[in-house]
Design a protein around this motif. Structure first.
Motif, short mmCIF file in Angstrom:
data_model
loop_
_atom_site.label_atom_id
_atom_site.label_comp_id
_atom_site.label_asym_id
_atom_site.label_seq_id
_atom_site.Cartn_x
_atom_site.Cartn_y
_atom_site.Cartn_z
N HIS A 1 26.11 29.70 -5.05
CA HIS A 1 25.05 29.01 -5.79
C HIS A 1 25.57 27.71 -6.41
O HIS A 1 25.76 27.61 -7.62
N HIS B 1 24.93 23.46 -6.29
CA HIS B 1 24.03 22.37 -5.90
C HIS B 1 24.81 21.07 -5.75
O HIS B 1 25.72 20.80 -6.54
N HIS C 1 25.43 22.49 -11.27
CA HIS C 1 24.68 21.24 -11.07
C HIS C 1 25.52 20.01 -11.44
O HIS C 1 25.27 18.94 -10.93
N ASP D 1 25.17 28.50 -10.23
CA ASP D 1 24.10 27.53 -10.42
C ASP D 1 24.69 26.21 -10.92
O ASP D 1 24.23 25.64 -11.90
N HIS E 1 18.33 23.10 -3.34
CA HIS E 1 16.92 23.49 -3.42
C HIS E 1 16.17 23.07 -2.16
O HIS E 1 16.13 21.88 -1.82
N GLU F 1 18.58 27.45 -1.57
CA GLU F 1 17.87 28.15 -2.65
C GLU F 1 16.39 27.83 -2.49
O GLU F 1 15.95 26.69 -2.73
ZN LIG Z 1 20.06 26.85 -8.52
#
Ligand SMILES: [Zn+2]
Ligand SMILES: [Zn+2]
Length: 348
Positions: free
Chosen positions: A11, A13, A195, A193, A43, A66
């Motif tokens: 996960h 990005h 970023h 997650d 995404h 995702e």
């Molecule tokens: Zn995410």
């Protein structure tokens, strides 16, 4: 059986969606963190797969997706062949089915997300608990763990000392996971997650850079055969299939490297490993081994049945149940296993 263990981040990005960094930078950070693999999940896109997926000096970069409906129900789609777009989807079942149809592995992302007004991170919880056919869930989301107590007052402190904000999986998430596992196998993974975004009002400050995050929460995958350095495709499938089986555990490796952790057992002369699902017969012995002494907890159907500070524990069990293990170090959650499922046998 002896295992080949591989450590990786799930996960992440990149700039292909709303991440702050290029894939090149992520690969560099993963090398520094000594990871074996990174699974990008931008995404609603598989962009970058043709260019980047494969081996990079011993690091396997995997490009997955995702699925990110605006209302929530975010879903990590691993090993799918074609991009799935579901930005406007109101229900999860169609894309869960589509991931399955494409032979992919589907994982519920940040099931209990929470909105924090300060950040460009929106409330995106899982809504469709009636949906069926997902393979697993993110039981520990680093970003949602970090963000949960954030206020203007705590922000500077948690930016400098992210680990102070990290408490482990939400009790609500674990309770849901244990509940689901009573009726069918749902594997548990951790997700970063990541970023690496800049703060909107202080654009020179980056929130949780990749270089830091990739050293924190990791999935450890156990394989019967080593990954194949000559074939990215075979290696990627092996990782995806190990996740699907639940042949993996979560390590918060920032506090100590969890490599070498084992949760296994025997029943009627048969070896039991994480992710195994068997009809219960007679009696089973379960064993937990940690690479350093830790507070080890064994749970049955979500309830602790043993807790001890050791680097190895063994317990005999006389009844069917979903058994899993946790280890704590210095009061922090360190390791979470996937379960061994000993189901009531039909005749019982
Ligand atoms: Zn995410
Ligand atoms: Zn998401």
């Amino acid at each position: 059986m002896s295992w080949f263990e591989y450590t990786g981040a799930l996960h992440v990005h990149s700039r292909y969606s709303d991440g702050g960094g290029t894939v090149e930078r992520i690969i560099k950070a993963a090398h520094k963190a000594q990871l074996d693999f990174v699974i990008l999940t931008d995404h609603e896109t598989l962009k970058g797969r043709d260019r980047w997926q494969g081996w990079h000096d011993g690091l396997l970069l995997v490009v997955d997706e995702e699925i990110s409906p605006w209302i929530g129900n975010h879903y990590l789609a691993l090993g799918i062949k074609n991009e799935i777009r579901a930005k406007m989807a109101l229900r999860a079942q169609p894309f869960i089915d589509e991931v399955r149809r494409q032979g992919g592995v589907g994982i519920i992302a940040h099931p209990f997300g929470e909105k924090k007004g300060l950040f460009p991170v929106l409330d995106r919880p899982w809504i469709d608990w009636d949906a069926v056919g997902f393979d697993g869930m993110e039981i520990w989301s680093y970003m949602y763990d970090w963000i949960k107590d954030l206020t203007l007052l705590t922000l500077p402190y948690y930016l400098l000392h992210p680990s102070e904000a990290i408490d482990g999986p939400r009790p609500q998430t674990l309770a849901k996971w244990d509940e689901l596992n009573l009726s069918r196998k749902v594997i548990g993974v951790c997700g970063l997650d990541a970023h690496a975004k800049k703060l909107p009002f202080l654009p020179f400050v980056e929130i949780l850079p990749y270089e830091y995050l990739l050293r924190t929460l990791r999935n450890h995958i156990l394989l019967e055969e080593p990954l194949d350095p000559t074939s990215p495709q075979r290696s990627i499938s092996a990782i995806h299939e190990a996740i699907r089986r639940g042949s993996c555990f979560i390590g918060y490796d920032l506090i100590a490297d969890s490599t070498g952790f084992l949760f296994k057992g025997e029943m009627a002369g048969m070896e039991l490993n994480m992710g195994d699902e068997r009809p219960f017969v007679g009696r089973a012995t379960l064993r937990v081994k940690t690479p350093a002494p830790a507070r080890i907890r064994v749970l049955r159907n979500g309830e602790p049945i043993l807790e001890r500070v050791e680097s190895e524990v063994e317990i005999g069990v006389n009844s069917p149940g979903v058994y899993r293990a946790e280890a704590y170090l210095g009061g922090k959650p360190w390791i979470l296993s996937n379960p061994i499922y000993l189901r009531p046998s039909r005749s019982a």
